[in-house]
Design an enzyme around this catalytic site. Structure first.
Site, PDB file in Angstrom:
ATOM      1  N   THR A 122      -0.448   1.441   6.869  1.00 60.14           N
ATOM      2  CA  THR A 122      -0.285   0.281   5.998  1.00 60.14           C
ATOM      3  C   THR A 122      -0.118  -0.957   6.859  1.00 60.14           C
ATOM      4  O   THR A 122       0.535  -0.911   7.900  1.00 60.14           O
ATOM      5  CB  THR A 122       0.924   0.422   5.055  1.00 60.14           C
ATOM      6  OG1 THR A 122       1.105  -0.836   4.378  1.00 60.14           O
ATOM      7  CG2 THR A 122       2.205   0.767   5.784  1.00 60.14           C
ATOM      8  N   GLY A 123      -0.703  -2.035   6.435  1.00 62.42           N
ATOM      9  CA  GLY A 123      -0.586  -3.272   7.198  1.00 62.42           C
ATOM     10  C   GLY A 123      -1.828  -4.114   7.024  1.00 62.42           C
ATOM     11  O   GLY A 123      -2.630  -3.873   6.116  1.00 62.42           O
ATOM     12  N   GLY A 149      -5.201  -4.932   7.203  1.00 58.00           N
ATOM     13  CA  GLY A 149      -6.303  -3.990   7.352  1.00 58.00           C
ATOM     14  C   GLY A 149      -7.313  -4.287   8.444  1.00 58.00           C
ATOM     15  O   GLY A 149      -7.795  -3.360   9.107  1.00 58.00           O
ATOM     16  N   ARG A 193     -14.149  -7.268  -0.649  1.00 63.95           N
ATOM     17  CA  ARG A 193     -13.520  -6.939   0.641  1.00 63.95           C
ATOM     18  C   ARG A 193     -12.967  -5.502   0.630  1.00 63.95           C
ATOM     19  O   ARG A 193     -12.359  -5.074  -0.337  1.00 63.95           O
ATOM     20  CB  ARG A 193     -12.387  -7.932   0.918  1.00 63.95           C
ATOM     21  CG  ARG A 193     -11.612  -7.673   2.222  1.00 63.95           C
ATOM     22  CD  ARG A 193     -10.322  -6.942   1.984  1.00 63.95           C
ATOM     23  NE  ARG A 193      -9.495  -6.848   3.200  1.00 63.95           N
ATOM     24  CZ  ARG A 193      -8.398  -6.101   3.289  1.00 63.95           C
ATOM     25  NH1 ARG A 193      -7.990  -5.401   2.251  1.00 63.95           N
ATOM     26  NH2 ARG A 193      -7.712  -6.043   4.401  1.00 63.95           N
ATOM     27  N   VAL A 194     -13.205  -4.785   1.694  1.00 59.47           N
ATOM     28  CA  VAL A 194     -12.669  -3.432   1.813  1.00 59.47           C
ATOM     29  C   VAL A 194     -11.742  -3.408   3.029  1.00 59.47           C
ATOM     30  O   VAL A 194     -12.111  -3.893   4.103  1.00 59.47           O
ATOM     31  CB  VAL A 194     -13.814  -2.410   1.981  1.00 59.47           C
ATOM     32  CG1 VAL A 194     -13.254  -1.013   2.214  1.00 59.47           C
ATOM     33  CG2 VAL A 194     -14.717  -2.413   0.745  1.00 59.47           C
ATOM     34  N   GLY A 195     -10.562  -2.866   2.837  1.00 57.60           N
ATOM     35  CA  GLY A 195      -9.589  -2.808   3.933  1.00 57.60           C
ATOM     36  C   GLY A 195      -9.700  -1.514   4.722  1.00 57.60           C
ATOM     37  O   GLY A 195     -10.701  -0.796   4.646  1.00 57.60           O
ATOM     38  N   ASP A 196      -8.661  -1.222   5.478  1.00 59.76           N
ATOM     39  CA  ASP A 196      -8.663  -0.030   6.339  1.00 59.76           C
ATOM     40  C   ASP A 196      -8.368   1.254   5.562  1.00 59.76           C
ATOM     41  O   ASP A 196      -8.785   2.337   5.967  1.00 59.76           O
ATOM     42  CB  ASP A 196      -7.609  -0.182   7.435  1.00 59.76           C
ATOM     43  CG  ASP A 196      -6.208  -0.327   6.852  1.00 59.76           C
ATOM     44  OD1 ASP A 196      -6.029  -1.165   5.934  1.00 59.76           O
ATOM     45  OD2 ASP A 196      -5.292   0.387   7.293  1.00 59.76           O
ATOM     46  N   THR A 238       0.818  -1.213   0.000  1.00 59.43           N
ATOM     47  CA  THR A 238       0.000   0.000   0.000  1.00 59.43           C
ATOM     48  C   THR A 238       0.854   1.265   0.000  1.00 59.43           C
ATOM     49  O   THR A 238       1.958   1.252   0.528  1.00 59.43           O
ATOM     50  CB  THR A 238      -0.874  -0.046   1.261  1.00 59.43           C
ATOM     51  OG1 THR A 238      -1.782  -1.114   1.104  1.00 59.43           O
ATOM     52  CG2 THR A 238      -1.636   1.232   1.516  1.00 59.43           C
TER      53      THR A 238
HETATM   54  N1  ASP Z   1      -3.925  -2.038   4.697  1.00 57.88           N
HETATM   55  C1  ASP Z   1      -4.129  -2.607   3.405  1.00 57.88           C
HETATM   56  C2  ASP Z   1      -5.363  -3.466   3.413  1.00 57.88           C
HETATM   57  O1  ASP Z   1      -5.576  -4.181   4.374  1.00 57.88           O
HETATM   58  C3  ASP Z   1      -2.986  -3.442   2.929  1.00 57.88           C
HETATM   59  C4  ASP Z   1      -1.655  -2.779   2.985  1.00 57.88           C
HETATM   60  O2  ASP Z   1      -1.418  -1.885   3.777  1.00 57.88           O
HETATM   61  O3  ASP Z   1      -0.792  -3.181   2.181  1.00 57.88           O
HETATM   62  O4  ASP Z   1      -6.066  -3.457   2.445  1.00 57.88           O
END
Ligand code: ASP
Length: 310
Positions: free
Chosen positions: A228-229, A231, A205-208, A177
């Site tokens: 980032t991480g 989600g 799916r929706v992330g953070d 990300t």
């Molecule tokens: N946070 C993002 C998600 O979960 C992934 C990422 O940070 O690479 O969609």
């Protein structure tokens, strides 16, 4: 005149020096430097934090190495759905887009939603329609394809895991990300985040990243944050907003607040990853609990750095 600064990330995760070629490392450095230059040039000309983070994030989206825009990861059904958000700390306006396909620069769509719609978030086909209405640039699927991400996905095909999928790819546990946070010469802050999400994620799916307060937040009272991480824990921890709350209600500094959230609160939820942030005084910080995080910052006091590992 206050100190201005820009900080960016290109994802966090198990980024090990031993597994990186010199050439790839150089390319990651170049990608981060180009994004910093694009955003910083705007701050230097007394431009706004919003414009600076938009330019930096677009530069990262256009770089195939990062998991956002071109080079986004593949979901379980083999499609590339993207999420992005942007927030202006001056007026708390925000725009976000979730699970959108074929939009060249999802962060630009988030920006357009912030400025031209009555809504904060649009998803899927509705988001795509809005992009078309506003004549944003669209691309065929082939534009977003990268062999590297496709191979990652192929390794996981047939696997029924969804949210925690990246844990299975032990050798390649990366979150690519991208995001940016800036404070401009006027003391206004802004943040943006853009992502293809997680490899083999469930369709829809929706992330953070696009969730205001979770992956992205900006408020002139406190700070601007892009995360980032993994989600799901970041959503449950309302991560970016929590940093702002610790500053506003507990009087913590930017870096103290980021450390509490990343090393304590997220760790308790097994939330691997990190974040970048700025405050209104021009401080910038980059904090993560994973092996590495692609990151960089540039400040008007002359500080400039691009880093990958711990
Ligand atoms: N946070 C993002 C998600 O979960 C992934 C990422 O940070 O690479 O969609």
């Amino acid at each position: 005149m206050s100190v201005y600064s820009l900080v960016i990330h290109g994802g966090a995760g198990t980024i090990l020096k031993g597994e990186m070629t010199k050439e790839l490392e150089t390319n990651y450095h170049k990608g981060l430097e180009n994004a910093l230059d694009a955003g910083y040039a705007i701050l230097e000309k007394e431009g706004s934090a919003v414009d600076a983070i938009l330019a930096a994030t677009i530069s990262l989206e256009n770089n195939i190495l990062f998991n956002a825009g071109r080079g986004s990861v593949f979901g379980k059904d083999g499609s590339q759905e993207m999420d992005a958000a942007i927030m202006n700390g001056q007026n708390l306006m925000a725009g976000a887009v979730a699970a959108v396909k074929n939009v060249r620069n999802p962060v630009e769509l988030a920006y357009t939603i912030m400025n031209k719609s009555q809504h904060v978030m649009l998803n899927g086909n509705g988001a795509l329609e809005f992009a078309k209405m506003n004549k944003l640039r669209l691309e065929e699927d082939a534009y977003f394809y990268s062999e590297f991400r496709h191979n990652q996905w192929k390794q996981m095909q047939g696997n029924d895991e969804t949210a925690l999928d990246h844990n299975i790819i032990i050798k390649d546990k990366k979150f690519g990300t991208v995001g940016a946070a800036a404070v401009d010469i006027y003391g206004n802050v802004a943040a943006a985040t853009s992502t293809g999400g997680m490899t083999n994620k469930q369709y829809g799916r929706v992330g953070d990243s696009p969730i205001i307060g979770a992956g992205t937040y900006a408020n002139n009272k406190t700070c601007a944050i892009s995360c980032t991480g993994h989600g799901e824990p970041f959503i449950r921890a309302v991560t970016a907003y929590d940093v702002s709350c610790l500053i506003e209600y507990k009087g913590l500094s930017l870096e103290e607040a980021m450390n509490v959230v990343v090393h304590d609160k997220l760790m308790k939820l097994e939330g691997e990853g990190g974040m970048i942030g700025v405050d209104t005084k021009g401080n910038a910080a980059m904090v993560f609990n994973s092996e590495g995080m692609y990151r960089g910052l540039r400040k008007s006091d002359g500080t400039k750095m691009v880093l990958i590992y711990k």
